[in-house]
Every structure is written in structure tokens, then in C-alpha cells.
Write a protein that holds these residues in place. Structure first.
Motif, PDB file in Angstrom:
ATOM      1  N   UNK A  95     -16.586   2.765 -23.665  1.00 51.92           N
ATOM      2  CA  UNK A  95     -17.412   3.465 -24.381  1.00 51.92           C
ATOM      3  C   UNK A  95     -17.656   2.628 -25.884  1.00 51.92           C
ATOM      4  N   UNK A 124     -19.418   2.525 -29.386  1.00 56.33           N
ATOM      5  CA  UNK A 124     -20.586   3.323 -30.387  1.00 56.33           C
ATOM      6  C   UNK A 124     -20.580   2.553 -31.457  1.00 56.33           C
ATOM      7  N   UNK A 148     -21.890   3.646 -35.431  1.00 56.02           N
ATOM      8  CA  UNK A 148     -22.477   4.323 -36.347  1.00 56.02           C
ATOM      9  C   UNK A 148     -23.763   4.094 -37.231  1.00 56.02           C
ATOM     10  N   UNK A 196     -19.315   1.381 -38.774  1.00 56.92           N
ATOM     11  CA  UNK A 196     -18.607   1.111 -37.786  1.00 56.92           C
ATOM     12  C   UNK A 196     -18.980   0.433 -36.341  1.00 56.92           C
ATOM     13  N   UNK A 241     -17.247   1.062 -33.265  1.00 52.57           N
ATOM     14  CA  UNK A 241     -16.309   1.442 -32.409  1.00 52.57           C
ATOM     15  C   UNK A 241     -16.515   1.892 -30.566  1.00 52.57           C
ATOM     16  N   UNK A 249     -13.697   1.930 -27.415  1.00 53.84           N
ATOM     17  CA  UNK A 249     -13.025   2.715 -26.883  1.00 53.84           C
ATOM     18  C   UNK A 249     -12.252   1.476 -26.088  1.00 53.84           C
ATOM     19  N   UNK A 256      -2.716  -0.737 -21.173  1.00 53.35           N
ATOM     20  CA  UNK A 256      -1.737  -0.029 -20.650  1.00 53.35           C
ATOM     21  C   UNK A 256      -0.964   1.715 -21.180  1.00 53.35           C
ATOM     22  N   UNK A 287      -3.687   3.715 -19.954  1.00 57.32           N
ATOM     23  CA  UNK A 287      -4.946   4.865 -21.510  1.00 57.32           C
ATOM     24  C   UNK A 287      -5.701   4.033 -21.975  1.00 57.32           C
ATOM     25  N   UNK A 288      -6.316   4.599 -22.911  1.00 59.41           N
ATOM     26  CA  UNK A 288      -7.242   3.573 -23.675  1.00 59.41           C
ATOM     27  C   UNK A 288      -6.772   4.133 -24.976  1.00 59.41           C
ATOM     28  N   UNK A 289      -7.269   3.406 -26.175  1.00 59.06           N
ATOM     29  CA  UNK A 289      -7.514   3.633 -27.222  1.00 59.06           C
ATOM     30  C   UNK A 289      -8.822   3.074 -28.273  1.00 59.06           C
ATOM     31  N   UNK A 290      -8.422   3.620 -29.840  1.00 60.51           N
ATOM     32  CA  UNK A 290     -10.001   3.029 -30.170  1.00 60.51           C
ATOM     33  C   UNK A 290     -10.049   2.823 -30.741  1.00 60.51           C
ATOM     34  N   UNK A 291     -10.857   1.043 -30.696  1.00 55.20           N
ATOM     35  CA  UNK A 291     -10.818  -0.313 -32.490  1.00 55.20           C
ATOM     36  C   UNK A 291     -12.500   0.346 -33.020  1.00 55.20           C
ATOM     37  N   UNK A 292     -11.732   0.251 -34.101  1.00 57.48           N
ATOM     38  CA  UNK A 292     -12.830   0.386 -35.076  1.00 57.48           C
ATOM     39  C   UNK A 292     -12.851  -1.041 -36.490  1.00 57.48           C
ATOM     40  N   UNK A 293     -13.679  -1.635 -36.062  1.00 52.71           N
ATOM     41  CA  UNK A 293     -13.815  -2.424 -36.690  1.00 52.71           C
ATOM     42  C   UNK A 293     -15.244  -2.203 -37.853  1.00 52.71           C
ATOM     43  N   UNK A 294     -15.071  -3.218 -39.019  1.00 51.18           N
ATOM     44  CA  UNK A 294     -15.754  -2.753 -40.056  1.00 51.18           C
ATOM     45  C   UNK A 294     -15.609  -3.664 -41.375  1.00 51.18           C
ATOM     46  N   UNK A 326      -3.765   6.128 -32.063  1.00 48.59           N
ATOM     47  CA  UNK A 326      -5.309   6.621 -30.827  1.00 48.59           C
ATOM     48  C   UNK A 326      -6.081   5.735 -31.275  1.00 48.59           C
ATOM     49  N   UNK A 353      -7.127   2.145 -33.891  1.00 51.24           N
ATOM     50  CA  UNK A 353      -7.089   0.925 -34.645  1.00 51.24           C
ATOM     51  C   UNK A 353      -8.086   0.649 -35.823  1.00 51.24           C
ATOM     52  N   UNK A 390      -9.828  -2.224 -38.555  1.00 52.04           N
ATOM     53  CA  UNK A 390      -9.990  -3.402 -39.066  1.00 52.04           C
ATOM     54  C   UNK A 390     -11.241  -3.422 -40.477  1.00 52.04           C
ATOM     55  N   UNK A 391     -10.257  -3.357 -41.519  1.00 48.74           N
ATOM     56  CA  UNK A 391     -11.274  -3.449 -42.481  1.00 48.74           C
ATOM     57  C   UNK A 391     -12.437  -1.857 -42.587  1.00 48.74           C
ATOM     58  N   UNK A 392     -11.466  -0.681 -42.002  1.00 48.09           N
ATOM     59  CA  UNK A 392     -12.381   0.793 -41.856  1.00 48.09           C
ATOM     60  C   UNK A 392     -11.112   1.500 -42.819  1.00 48.09           C
ATOM     61  N   UNK A 421      -7.197   9.820 -26.027  1.00 44.26           N
ATOM     62  CA  UNK A 421      -6.232   9.778 -27.033  1.00 44.26           C
ATOM     63  C   UNK A 421      -6.756  10.384 -28.459  1.00 44.26           C
TER      64      UNK A 421
END
Lengths: 416, 416
Positions: free
Chosen positions: A93, A95, A97, A101, A103, A105, A109, A402-409, B360, B362, B364-366, B392
Motif C-alpha cells: 500500500x 499513501x 499525505x 509524507x 507512507x 506498507x 519476514x 508480516x509487514x511494516x510501515x515506512x514513512x519518509x519525509x 511497526x 519506521x 525517516x526525517x519525520x 502491525x
């Protein structure tokens, strides 16, 4: 205490594993297939040590037994897994914002997966290949009956790993010491998931004692409801197939629910079961109907315990119901929520059945024997989940991620 | 024993709930919003009874407190949830097999969800609205501190349900009897999922004792790593925001990791924290650097316990690291895998950080303050999952559903 250090190292290794490219993993799996086929003698010798400790009449004997043919088949499965696509790293996914930002998903592993299983040594290779293909380290706890076979198989896994310069901590076989299992069940800090595979008793033990998250697999108390509008030929084929294709599997039929208006068809519906020597535990109405038709030596009156029993043998129960609601109630009370089927030509009733039955797989005019990752077209599977959390039904590669959320800004802060 | 009957009835009700159309549910949620706003007096009176039993200085006092404004805000959240789309019934995957079987993976409710929470009465309405919107019955176990408030809120929920002709068993408030919680934790037959919301202690208790599947939410031990290439202004804003926006939330900052080459910038990086009266627990190198700059009354030497502490107050720790690897190791050891951030202008290092940190969310600059369903654009959330199984990070409506496989055919049986 010693295990704690081992678990710590496995967790460390799982970080490194996440950086290995898929090609290296696939090469290693293909190597392992070759290594298994080059080492029949060693494997069969160890397997014989295990077999020698077991009574020939033990129903586990056949599960424990390895042959050249079975090893070939395990190697072939390995080559299949090597050729499956892997979706680790896939963006599920995306997104953007209003504040800029980005985002994502991303599939990742789990990290470290513990699998506790019983006497089948092929599971050792299965579990390892699926775990490592999806980027996970595995901790293997096989049954003590198979300890010599498992030791050799894991030593060959380590050989394949080392040939690619990979860490042998990616696959760890626990000893048969019960204390190690208990430590594993409580290793929340190091282990991300535990999958018990085997008897209901094993699963209950794990569920009751584990603090690490668990996915339950396996137990299948399966029903087929033959509706007032059921087609007799389809019903006969489906019931016979679901019961007799392989009796030791979790998707095998345990209980026929028959609409009272179709009791007259019961002798015909069950005639192929008689040929296969299936013992029927019949409720009063079906017992009466079958008397004189079904072989006396194979016909018994059902008691309460017959409902809700996973037979894993050539036995089933029959319950007569006045309407579909009664069938639904019976299923809700006794089913293990694995696989349930309706045989009916009435599409409204089929739809209602599929909507209302709470099970991993619900079938309309199809044998429950199909609940299986490969049969669903999902590739290899690590087990059939009977819970609703995370994965339900066949668990293929994606289901052990599983998954994780990576947020770049660029310095965003939250004002409210 | 009495609860057993209640749980049985709730499970029955959950079947009926799966047949209710979304429009009726949405109408009921809008009704409930109106009912809450029409009954300020009753709600505030009950809330006062709860408040009267609590010490004014108890940090829970503010969480327990309801006001007309807060009830308005709860009603407004209800109207938002009513307007969110629901994906129950959606076909997630569709497969046609060579033998003609049609397989669909369909999103379904869990069925019955138990939520155990502490003193915040607004959670009662939140949880109910999200559960019923996604087709789930909820069993609510609120903190005893809020028992009068919760009783009134659930009576108003029942009023809204009854106005639409819906079963009041869709929302059930447990008594504050501890025995009922223990029964709930073991009600595998009736309850599909338990979500504990609250302190680490509560979560541990549930995880240790439950045999029903659990999703852990909440505890956040969060780090921000200020890299050798970190931008000072971004770092200052992000650290201040993550620590001081709201101190009682799980995504609040607990520990700054600073690259040793940037120690000189530490006084500037923390100057806004001093204005907000944040107490810093500093490791030896950062302590030395801050001495003479940071107010003495707010500066302490860190001990081992400061790392791995979720402060939930105006406090944080600082740890100096020689390189990013050391930062990653520190995070792996102490993080609760909730929210972690890097501040750096070096994109390779940012990518490596995001890939290797096991959390859950991660960043970067946020600022980590964004870990929240609404902030991610997912709509309302029932909590932040810190485990890897099932969900998650922010758990919105989709995350409190499961799926099942529906297989339609015309008499297919399995031959191999």
C-alpha cells in the motif's frame, strides 16, 4: 540458559538473512535438493535407526518412514519452492499525505519462526524451505521418534547453507529435551511466531503454554451437509472422496449431515463407503434407514462423543437434520472451523450456507479434500490455519510474512 | 458458569449480525451520536461518581474525566465511523482452477472481539463503533475506575441498538469481577480475538494468561537516531515534537541516539526540550556535553534502567553511539517495536535504517508522533499493534476482520 544464547544468535542471524538476495536463497534450495539425492544412504541409515525404535503397527510408522522415492519427492518439492516467486519487499500500500509524507506498507519476514511437529521427517525440509524462502530463520522441534532422521536432514541443510556462504543459524534443530520447548514457547524477545503442526493434543499444549504468538494448524473436524435438493451422484462422489482419499489428513470427512427428506437416499449415498469398509456411527433415524442395507459389521449407533470427533480413520458419523438451520447449528457446535461442505442444487441455500458457516474453507458441491495450498493454486504451504488471526486456511509463502510501515519525509512534525 | 451462557448468546448474536446490512449499522451509529449528545446530564452524573472515587492527583484522573466538549468529540468520531467505507464481504482474491472450481477469498468479521482496557470511558464508544462497523460483536471490559461511566454509555448503546431493532448482545459490558476476565481469556469456543489496551502490565497479563488469540497494542519505547548527517533544524523540531506533543501517548519519544561526531550540536538539539522542562537522563558522553548548557535541575546521569523505559512523562534518555550499527543494536535491544526514527540527509543510511529496524513504523526525517490510524489516512483505529501477527501498527477497520475461502463447484473430487 544455553538456549537463550542460541536464540539470541538466531535473532541476530535473522537480521543478516533479510539482506541476502533471493537468488542466493534459490541456489541454496536447488543445491539442497541435489545434496539430498546424493545422500540417500546416510538419510535412510539414520531413518532406519528411528524406525527400529518404533513398533511396526504404530500408525506413525508410515509417517516416519523415508524411502528413496520419498526423498526424491522431497527434493522435487524443494525445486518447486526455489522456483516460486517471493513477495518479501513488495509494497502492499502506498499513501501520500497532505503534508508530503510518503507512507509505504512493505511486506517483511516475521524474523524467527518456531515450528513444533511430530514424527514426519519430511516436514523438516518443508518448513526450512518455506521459512527461508520468505526470509525467516526457523527453529525446528521435531518429534523424538524422528530424531536421527532430523539430525541428518538438518546437517545436510547446513551443508547447503555453508556451500553458499550462509549462516547455519538460519535453521536450528532443537534437542528433544522438553525444557527447550518450554523455553521456546516463552521466548517473546527472540521468536516472532510459533506454528504447532500435529495432533490436537500438541496444539492445545502450545496454545495453553505459549506467550509467543501462535498460529494453530491442523485439526479438522469436517462435515458435509446433504441438502433436501442435493444431487445424489454428486453427493455420493463427494462424500466418498472426502472420507476415503486419505484418512489421516485434516480435511477428511468426519460427519455427514443429511436432510430428513433424503433419508431414503442414504443407502445409495453410502454404498461406496461400504465397499471401502468405512464404519458408520449413525444417529437413530439414519441407523434405522441403513439397517438392512449397510453391512451390519460396519454399522453402529452413534453416541454423543461421535459428534465432534476427528476420526483420522475409516469411520464417520451421520446426523439427520430437519432443516439447514439445524445443520448450521450442528456445524457451529462441533466443527473445528477447518473445512465444511454443502451438497445442494438450490443456489440460495448454497449461498446462505457459505455465508453463515464459520470455517477456513466452505465448499458448495465440492469435496473438502481440496483444502490444501497447492490445490488452491497458492504454491507450497506450511500448514492449514484453523484460527482467524493473520492467516486462515492454507498458509503459503505470503502467510508467513508480516509487514511494516515506512514513512519518509523532510522534517514533518504533528501539530494536533 | 453464568458468563458461559452469556458468551454463548453473544456468539449466536454474532451470526445474526453478519446478516445485517451496512445501512442499518450506519443509521444506528448516527443515532447513537445523537443519543450521547441528548444525554450529557446522565453521562456526566455517572462520570462524576467515578471521579469522586479517584484522587485528583492520580494521573488517570484526566483520562477518566468526561466533559460536554469531550462527549461532543466522541459523537463526532461516531459520525465519522458511520461514514467510513466497510470492506466486509469484499472479494480479496479470486481463483479459477483447471478443474473448474471457483475459489474466492472473502473478507469476513472475526465474530466476537473482547477488548480489555483501563480508565478511559471514550474507549467504550470507540471500540463498539469500530467492532460493529466491521461486523463484530464486542465484549467490553473497562477499568473499574470507570464503571459508572461505562454502565451508562453501554445502556445508551443498547438504546441505539434497540431503536434499530438490533440485538443488545452486539455490545456486552462485563462486570468488574476479575473472574470474568479470566473466563474471557479462556473462552476459545466463543471469542475470536482479544485486544488489551493499556499499560504494559495489563498487556503482559493478557498475553500470559489468554488462550484466545491476542493482538497486543500500545506499549511504545521509541527512539530517534540523530545521524552524523542529520539536519540540525529538522532534528530539533522532530525530537521536540515527538517528546512534547503529548507525553502520555505510545508514540512519544523515549530515547535520543546521537552520533558521536554530532555531540557538539547536542546543546542546540535539546534547547527546546529545556524550555518544555524535559528531564534528560544522559549517558556519560552526552552528560559531559550538556553540562553547562542544559539546566542542571533537568539533567541526570542515565543508569541502565533508563534505556528500555517508556516514560509517558516529560523525560527522555540520551545514548551516544559511534556509528549507525550501534544505534541499530541499541534499538533492537530496547525497542518495543512500535515507532523508530532516523534524522539524516544521507539517503543510503536512511534506506538501511528503514530496512533493518524491526518496528511497526519506521520514520525517516519525520516525527514518530504520526503513528496513528487517522494520521496515516486509514480512518479510525482501534489501537496500535506492536506484534507482527495479523496486523502491525495502526489497526483500522480492515485489521479487525478475517477472511474465509469459499469454493464453488459442480461435484469436483480430488484424485491425488
Amino acid at each position: 540458559m544455553k538456549l537463550d544464547k542460541t536464540l539470541y544468535n538466531i535473532r541476530k542471524a535473522s537480521k543478516a538473512l533479510s539482506l541476502i538476495t533471493p537468488n542466493v536463497i534459490n541456489e541454496m534450495l536447488l543445491d539442497l535438493a541435489d545434496i539430498l539425492e546424493e545422500n540417500y544412504d546416510q538419510i535412510l541409515k539414520a531413518n532406519k535407526q528411528d524406525l527400529d525404535r518404533m513398533d511396526l503397527n504404530n500408525p506413525k510408522y508410515d509417517r516416519l518412514l523415508l524411502t528413496e522415492q520419498r526423498i526424491k519427492s522431497i527434493a522435487s518439492d524443494l525445486r518447486n519452492v526455489a522456483n516460486l516467486p517471493s513477495s518479501v519487499g513488495k509494497v502492499l500500500q502506498s499513501i501520500t499525505r497532505p503534508n508530503g509524507m510518503q507512507i509505504e506498507k512493505v511486506r517483511v519476514p516475521f524474523g524467527v519462526i518456531g515450528v513444533i511437529y511430530e514424527a514426519r521427517p519430511n516436514v523438516t525440509i518443508d518448513v526450512f524451505s518455506l521459512c527461508i524462502k520468505s526470509g525467516n530463520c526457523c527453529i525446528l522441534k521435531g518429534g523424538s521418534d524422528a530424531s536421527s532422521s532430523n539430525k541428518v536432514l538438518v546437517s545436510l541443510i547446513h551443508k547447503a547453507l555453508e556451500a553458499q556462504g550462509l549462516d547455519s543459524a538460519y535453521a536450528t534443530l532443537l534437542s528433544t529435551d522438553r525444557k527447550e520447548v518450554d523455553q521456546l514457547l516463552h521466548a517473546d524477545r527472540y521468536v516472532d511466531l510459533i506454528i504447532p503442526r500435529g495432533s490436537q493434543q500438541l496444539i492445545e499444549y502450545v496454545r495453553t503454554h505459549a506467550t509467543v504468538p501462535v498460529i494453530e494448524t491442523g485439526a479438522g473436524i469436517c462435515h458435509t451437509y446433504f441438502d433436501q435438493d442435493g444431487d445424489l451422484e454428486k453427493g455420493k462422489a463427494i462424500i466418498t472422496n472426502a472420507k476415503t482419499r486419505r484418512v489421516s489428513v485434516c480435511n477428511a470427512l468426519d460427519c455427514i449431515l443429511i436432510h430428513q427428506s433424503r433419508l431414503e437416499d442414504l443407502p445409495s449415498l453410502t454404498e461406496l463407503l461400504a465397499e471401502k469398509k468405512v464404519i458408520i456411527h449413525a444417529d437413530p433415524r439414519s441407523y434405522k434407514q441403513l439397517t438392512g442395507h449397510y453391512p451390519t459389521s460396519l454399522l453402529e449407533e452413534a453416541d454423543e462423543e461421535d459428534f465432534g470427533t476427528e476420526y483420522l480413520s475409516l469411520q464417520l458419523s451421520i446426523k439427520t437434520v430437519d432443516n439447514m438451520e439445524e445443520a448450521l447449528d450442528h456445524i457451529d457446535l462441533y466443527s473445528s472451523r477447518h473445512s465444511e461442505a454443502i451438497v445442494s442444487e438450490n443456489s440460495d441455500r448454497c449461498d446462505a450456507f457459505c455465508a453463515q458457516v464459520d470455517a477456513a474453507a466452505v465448499y458448495q458441491n465440492v469435496s473438502t479434500a481440496f483444502t490444501d495450498g497447492a490445490q488452491f493454486g497458492l504454491g507450497a504451504e506450511i500448514g492449514i490455519s484453523t484460527q482467524k488471526l493473520h492467516a486462515r486456511g492454507p498458509m503459503a509463502l505470503d502467510e508467513i510474512t508480516s509487514y511494516k510501515w515506512i514513512v519518509k519525509g523532510s522534517g514533518q512534525i504533528r501539530n494536533v
